[in-house]
Scaffold this active site. Structure first.
Site, PDB file in Angstrom:
ATOM      1  N   ARG A   1      23.539  17.526  76.149  1.00 50.85           N
ATOM      2  CA  ARG A   1      23.576  16.244  75.443  1.00 50.85           C
ATOM      3  C   ARG A   1      22.968  15.172  76.345  1.00 50.85           C
ATOM      4  O   ARG A   1      22.727  15.396  77.522  1.00 50.85           O
ATOM      5  CB  ARG A   1      25.005  15.867  75.051  1.00 50.85           C
ATOM      6  CG  ARG A   1      25.933  15.671  76.247  1.00 50.85           C
ATOM      7  CD  ARG A   1      27.323  15.257  75.821  1.00 50.85           C
ATOM      8  NE  ARG A   1      28.136  14.863  76.952  1.00 50.85           N
ATOM      9  CZ  ARG A   1      29.343  14.306  76.856  1.00 50.85           C
ATOM     10  NH1 ARG A   1      29.861  14.092  75.665  1.00 50.85           N
ATOM     11  NH2 ARG A   1      30.023  13.969  77.933  1.00 50.85           N
TER      12      ARG A   1
ATOM     13  N   LYS B   1      35.149  23.905  74.020  1.00 49.62           N
ATOM     14  CA  LYS B   1      36.163  24.614  73.236  1.00 49.62           C
ATOM     15  C   LYS B   1      37.482  24.774  73.981  1.00 49.62           C
ATOM     16  O   LYS B   1      38.523  24.997  73.363  1.00 49.62           O
ATOM     17  CB  LYS B   1      35.638  25.974  72.779  1.00 49.62           C
ATOM     18  CG  LYS B   1      35.243  26.941  73.868  1.00 49.62           C
ATOM     19  CD  LYS B   1      34.725  28.253  73.242  1.00 49.62           C
ATOM     20  CE  LYS B   1      34.208  29.225  74.294  1.00 49.62           C
ATOM     21  NZ  LYS B   1      32.919  28.743  74.879  1.00 49.62           N
TER      22      LYS B   1
ATOM     23  N   ASN C   1      27.236   6.944  72.833  1.00 47.49           N
ATOM     24  CA  ASN C   1      28.486   7.505  73.352  1.00 47.49           C
ATOM     25  C   ASN C   1      28.369   7.693  74.859  1.00 47.49           C
ATOM     26  O   ASN C   1      27.425   8.335  75.338  1.00 47.49           O
ATOM     27  CB  ASN C   1      28.785   8.867  72.718  1.00 47.49           C
ATOM     28  CG  ASN C   1      30.145   9.411  73.128  1.00 47.49           C
ATOM     29  OD1 ASN C   1      31.176   8.891  72.720  1.00 47.49           O
ATOM     30  ND2 ASN C   1      30.152  10.446  73.957  1.00 47.49           N
ATOM     31  N   GLU C   2      29.312   7.107  75.594  1.00 43.07           N
ATOM     32  CA  GLU C   2      29.342   7.238  77.052  1.00 43.07           C
ATOM     33  C   GLU C   2      27.948   7.033  77.663  1.00 43.07           C
ATOM     34  O   GLU C   2      27.425   7.876  78.388  1.00 43.07           O
ATOM     35  CB  GLU C   2      29.921   8.587  77.470  1.00 43.07           C
ATOM     36  CG  GLU C   2      31.382   8.750  77.123  1.00 43.07           C
ATOM     37  CD  GLU C   2      32.001  10.017  77.667  1.00 43.07           C
ATOM     38  OE1 GLU C   2      33.227  10.044  77.864  1.00 43.07           O
ATOM     39  OE2 GLU C   2      31.262  10.987  77.903  1.00 43.07           O
TER      40      GLU C   2
ATOM     41  N   GLU D   1      38.835   7.419  74.468  1.00 44.60           N
ATOM     42  CA  GLU D   1      39.011   8.840  74.748  1.00 44.60           C
ATOM     43  C   GLU D   1      39.946   9.030  75.932  1.00 44.60           C
ATOM     44  O   GLU D   1      39.831   8.349  76.949  1.00 44.60           O
ATOM     45  CB  GLU D   1      37.682   9.521  75.126  1.00 44.60           C
ATOM     46  CG  GLU D   1      36.706   9.745  74.019  1.00 44.60           C
ATOM     47  CD  GLU D   1      35.497  10.548  74.505  1.00 44.60           C
ATOM     48  OE1 GLU D   1      35.652  11.361  75.443  1.00 44.60           O
ATOM     49  OE2 GLU D   1      34.403  10.337  73.973  1.00 44.60           O
TER      50      GLU D   1
ATOM     51  N   TRP E   1      36.258  20.638  82.320  1.00 42.00           N
ATOM     52  CA  TRP E   1      35.139  20.441  83.237  1.00 42.00           C
ATOM     53  C   TRP E   1      35.557  20.319  84.696  1.00 42.00           C
ATOM     54  O   TRP E   1      34.722  20.089  85.558  1.00 42.00           O
ATOM     55  CB  TRP E   1      34.339  19.201  82.825  1.00 42.00           C
ATOM     56  CG  TRP E   1      35.166  18.037  82.392  1.00 42.00           C
ATOM     57  CD1 TRP E   1      35.506  17.695  81.117  1.00 42.00           C
ATOM     58  CD2 TRP E   1      35.785  17.043  83.232  1.00 42.00           C
ATOM     59  NE1 TRP E   1      36.286  16.563  81.101  1.00 42.00           N
ATOM     60  CE2 TRP E   1      36.472  16.136  82.383  1.00 42.00           C
ATOM     61  CE3 TRP E   1      35.815  16.831  84.609  1.00 42.00           C
ATOM     62  CZ2 TRP E   1      37.187  15.048  82.867  1.00 42.00           C
ATOM     63  CZ3 TRP E   1      36.526  15.739  85.096  1.00 42.00           C
ATOM     64  CH2 TRP E   1      37.202  14.864  84.232  1.00 42.00           C
TER      65      TRP E   1
END
Length: 685
Positions: free
Chosen positions: A125, A370, A163-164, A321, A329
């Site tokens: 991303r 996930k 986003n971020e 968030e 991570w």
């Protein structure tokens, strides 16, 4: 110039039941990952959990626009309708965070380039250049289409830009970046001679005769020019800020009544974006935060939430968030222990968050995240995690009267400076081991341990009213900042600063005549040479504490400067380690070594006593529970957070317990391990 922040909060003036105040509660929602039959079940479970708000379409560009001239909004229309029917508001993302494969295939020139010349390819991303005109053209077309389609939708309560921003693409060294960097430099310096002076290009034959010769600090044979590096950091933050503005301007033009935000990342070592400079660009501040494990993990959460609250000017902000449990991570991803989900969330609320949201609503079954926890875990709603999620929703409903209140100014402050963070950790310095944010966090932890409520404030914040201000590793000190700190001390304030402070000006040029440059007279000391320590070196101070990382060869130059502590070992033995200069009713102290959070207590106690600053909790509670205060016109709300894994008696704490996990006791409420309570008290008491 930044616009004046409008601070448009609350997102909605009243809840559907007519309640005047409430906390928003929810998560990122990614319905495109699930079949339609799951969507209605999601809405039912959201209502059960008390969800009022979701962030939608964050990574949906490829689904919304599967080809250059093909659009698919049917699924998003349906989801927006379902959410509205369920009474759930939408923080709608512009979906520009992750370019779709068709765009990167057609235009690989939008892909970022590393300092070593490698292309950052699709597959994850944020594979886009902040300065790419091609990317911006396609992205703003998407933003325009989204705004025109959903600007009047009754579910829409806010816009979520990208986003971020900068999480993975803050530093791009491409030709687009080089061109934009030169434009930025022309604006900053006006002429090439001024740039040469600022960059000190007489060194190593680096003098430029034209801006077209200037490049980003790409891979070089040795250390790149330090001011070039610092300016590239400034430019990179500004480039992303400019992109934020570009999206915001489209949104405010088409939907002027809808507030615009983007999620900052005030946490850990995320340092590339100067959020103090960005805060005025959004209608309300939003932040993402994830706990980093370790002995200061909870303190780091508090530090980050505290700084975010002060970036918001004490006004309510949006925790966009955080995690319900484990992330995916870190080297080892630990599940949260009982109570931690609520404690972590409410500590953000204590520092001003009026919206508490998680990544994400439903835990993904596929993809890189996930194994990242969610509100609905892989185990489904019949799980302890979902029950904890629903319990937090109920707690936030109980706390509704506190929504909209502001953070009460603390008696002490820590001054946080992004440019000192950037510059102090560059290469070819006396030590590569220095960590700016860690030193600031150490002081914060020490103040928490002493029970002293402390604000973490960005440079430029008015300091009047703070009894004690700690400015750790304030490496970059322009003349104007030195004058402001002197004015603060002369006015009766008490300043503490540390090693490697006051060393350079805004151009990263050393202040000559001895360290700490423009702070020498204020501190009444002079340092001729730094004396950093090796990893295995320790020095003992005459009060029994031990220093690491750094020492200075300090000479006292003013008879008003008192030596509080001397070195008792090492090559600086007998020389001052900690000093304090009285200046009328104020003072300025200097700490020349790293003591760490566990050894700062003695020094801090002396400095706090001199400043007349103390904790507000009973002595038996100080350090065991963190106190944060939100204040409104009718009442103050004391948030008390257990910093230990043991019960803490709050004997002597008065007021009405309105929310949290307090256990009853004859002498007063008891905080269970990892617990939080909120006490309502008369305003101003």
């Amino acid at each position: 110039m930044p616009r004046a922040s409008t601070h448009r909060w609350p997102l909605r003036p009243a809840a559907t039941d007519g309640t005047a105040r409430r906390f928003e509660y929810g998560a990122d929602y990614n319905p495109e990952q699930w079949p339609k039959e799951v969507w209605r079940e999601d809405i039912r479970l959201m209502r059960e959990a008390g969800v009022t708000l979701v962030s939608l379409a964050i990574f949906s560009w490829a689904r919304i626009q599967p080809a250059r001239d093909t659009w698919d909004f049917a699924w998003l229309d349906e989801v927006m309708g379902l959410l509205h029917d369920g009474g759930i508001g939408v923080d709608l993302a512009t979906a520009t965070a992750s370019p779709p494969p068709w765009l990167t295939t057609a235009h690989p020139e939008i892909l970022p380039v590393t300092a070593t010349g490698e292309t950052v390819w699709p597959g994850a991303r944020q594979h886009w250049r902040p300065t790419s005109p091609v990317f911006r053209s396609h992205a703003l077309r998407l933003v325009t289409t989204m705004a025109e389609r959903y600007g009047d939708h009754p579910a829409l309560v806010a816009w979520h830009v990208n986003n971020e921003l900068g999480c993975h693409n803050i530093y791009d060294y491409s030709d687009d970046a080089a061109h934009a960097f030169r434009t930025w430099l022309r604006s900053r310096y006006g002429g090439i001679d001024a740039l040469n002076d600022a960059w000190g290009t007489a060194f190593w034959s680096q003098r430029y005769t034209d801006f077209e010769q200037v490049l980003p600090p790409r891979l070089a044979a040795s250390h790149p020019n330090p001011t070039q590096q610092l300016d590239f950091k400034r430019f990179s933050s500004d480039a992303l800020k400019d992109y934020l503005r570009a999206e915001r301007e489209v949104l405010t033009r088409i939907t002027p009544g809808v507030p615009v935000t983007t999620n900052f990342m005030v946490m850990g070592e995320t340092k590339g974006m100067n959020y103090a400079d960005w805060a005025a660009e959004v209608d309300f501040v939003s932040n993402d935060h994830y706990v980093h494990p370790g002995p200061q993990g909870l303190d780091e959460l508090s530090f980050s939430a505290n700084l975010t609250g002060n970036l918001a000017g004490g006004k309510p902000w949006f925790l966009m968030e955080h995690s319900t449990s484990a992330v995916n991570w870190q080297p080892v991803n630990r599940a949260k222990e009982p109570g931690e989900l609520a404690r972590d969330s409410l500590l953000h609320v204590a520092h001003g968050a009026d919206a508490v949201c998680f990544f994400q609503w439903r835990q993904s079954a596929a993809g890189a995240e996930k194994y990242h926890s969610a509100m609905v875990p892989h185990a489904g709603p019949d799980s302890e995690l979902f029950r904890s999620v629903a319990a937090l929703g109920a707690t936030l409903r109980d706390l509704a009267p506190a929504a909209g209140t502001e953070r009460l100014r603390a008696p002490a402050a820590i001054l946080f400076d992004w440019e000192s963070w950037w510059a102090s950790e560059q290469d070819s310095h006396p030590s590569s081991r220095l960590r700016y944010r860690q030193e600031a966090l150490d002081w914060y932890s020490a103040l928490l341990a002493l029970g002293v409520r402390t604000d973490v404030v960005p440079t430029g914040t008015p300091l009047d009213g703070y009894g004690l201000v700690v400015a750790p590793v304030l490496h970059v000190v322009p003349e104007s900042l030195a004058k402001e700190l002197t004015r603060y001390v002369d006015g009766g304030g008490h300043l503490v600063t540390t090693y490697f402070s006051g060393v350079v000006d805004e151009h990263d040029h050393v202040w000559l005549g001895g360290y700490p440059g423009p702070l020498r007279d204020l501190l009444g000391i002079r340092i001729e040479e730094f004396a950093p320590l090796q990893d295995d070196e320790r020095v003992t101070l005459d009060d029994g504490t031990t220093g690491t990382l750094w020492t200075d060869l300090v000479t006292v130059t003013d008879p008003a400067t008192e030596v509080l502590t001397r070195y008792a070992s090492g090559h600086a033995a007998g020389r001052p380690a900690i000093t304090r200069r009285a200046a009328g009713p104020g003072s300025a102290a200097y700490v020349s070594t790293r003591l760490g959070p566990g050894q700062l207590a003695g020094t801090l106690t002396r400095l706090l006593d001199a400043a007349g600053v103390s904790g507000e909790l009973p002595r038996a509670v100080r350090g065991r529970a963190e106190l944060t205060v939100r204040t409104g016109p009718d009442a103050d709300y004391w948030f008390l957070v257990n910093r230990t894994d043991e019960p803490v008696s709050l004997d002597g704490v008065t007021g009405e317990v309105v929310a949290g996990t307090a256990a009853g006791a004859d002498s007063g409420p008891v905080l269970p391990p990892r617990g939080v309570i909120v006490v309502r008290r008369p305003a101003g008491t």
